[in-house]
Design a protein around this motif. Structure first.
Motif: not given
Ligand code: 5RP
Length: 215
Positions: A123-127, A152-154, A168-171
């Motif tokens: 599943v995508l999204g850990k990165f 959470q966007p950083v 923005l990197d979305v965690h």
């Protein structure tokens, strides 16, 4: 891991045909592809590059870099990824080049993605998902992403893309519907592009190893 990247990058040369204009992605895996491409540079008609970083490396090898506006559609695009799921859908943009990468992927008939084994996920999204934004919209887009996804966007502080924008990197995402999320985030005003390559996934994935695995 860099040995796996090298093996993936070199295997992608199998997809380069004489006279092609080759779309070239960005990153450490692609750097191995560029170095391998240099060995057959007299057989290709040129390249279209997805970043200033790749352009520099290509030109250092004496490989011609062309403007996508003058080439028309491309036969082949070779690029890396930060994550790849079982449907060849990707997260990209760890190197902040996602927008030009997406443009070239769209322009290309065949997208060959080169990765090391650690990039494969269920599943995508850990990165953290990169999103390129117009600078004045950074806070607006961050609030919208939080409201729509709960993730959470950083702000990738200190990084400006080749297009003059911010990232923005979305965690904290678990992306069960990559096509839907790509479409949803693309609609937020101020978003330039989303590092989800789901609507247009890779066609071929090469996982570096001895021997490389082709999916
Ligand atoms: C750059 C990218 C890269 O393809 C991605 O970050 C993978 O990089 P690497 O090959 O260095 O692991 O999307 O924007």
């Amino acid at each position: 891991m860099s040995e796996a990247k090298r093996l993936a990058g070199e295997k992608a040369i199998d997809y380069v045909e004489d006279g092609m204009i080759v779309g070239v992605g960005t990153g450490s895996t692609v750097a191995f592809f560029i170095d391998a491409l240099a060995r057959i540079k007299d057989r290709i008609a040129g390249t279209v590059s997805s970043s200033e970083q790749s352009t520099q490396r290509l030109r250092a090898h004496g490989i011609e870099v062309l403007d996508l506006n003058s080439t028309g559609p491309l036969s082949l695009y070779v690029d890396g990824a930060d994550e790849c799921d079982g449907h060849k859908r990707l997260i990209k943009g760890g190197g902040a080049a996602l927008t030009r990468e997406k443009i070239i992927a769209e322009a290309s008939k065949t997208f060959v993605c080169i990765i090391d084994p650690a990039k494969r996920v269920d599943v995508l999204g850990k990165f953290p998902l990169p999103v390129e934004v117009i600078p004045m919209a950074r806070s607006l887009v961050a609030r919208e992403i939080l409201a729509r996804t709960g993730a959470q966007p950083v702000w990738r502080d200190g990084v400006t893309t080749d297009n003059g924008n911010w990232i923005l990197d979305v965690h904290g995402l678990a992306i069960v519907d990559p096509v839907g999320l790509e479409r949803e985030l693309n609609q937020i005003p101020g978003v330039v592009s989303v590092g989800l390559f789901a609507r247009r996934p890779a066609d071929v994935v090469i996982v570096g190893g001895e021997p490389p695995i082709v999916l």
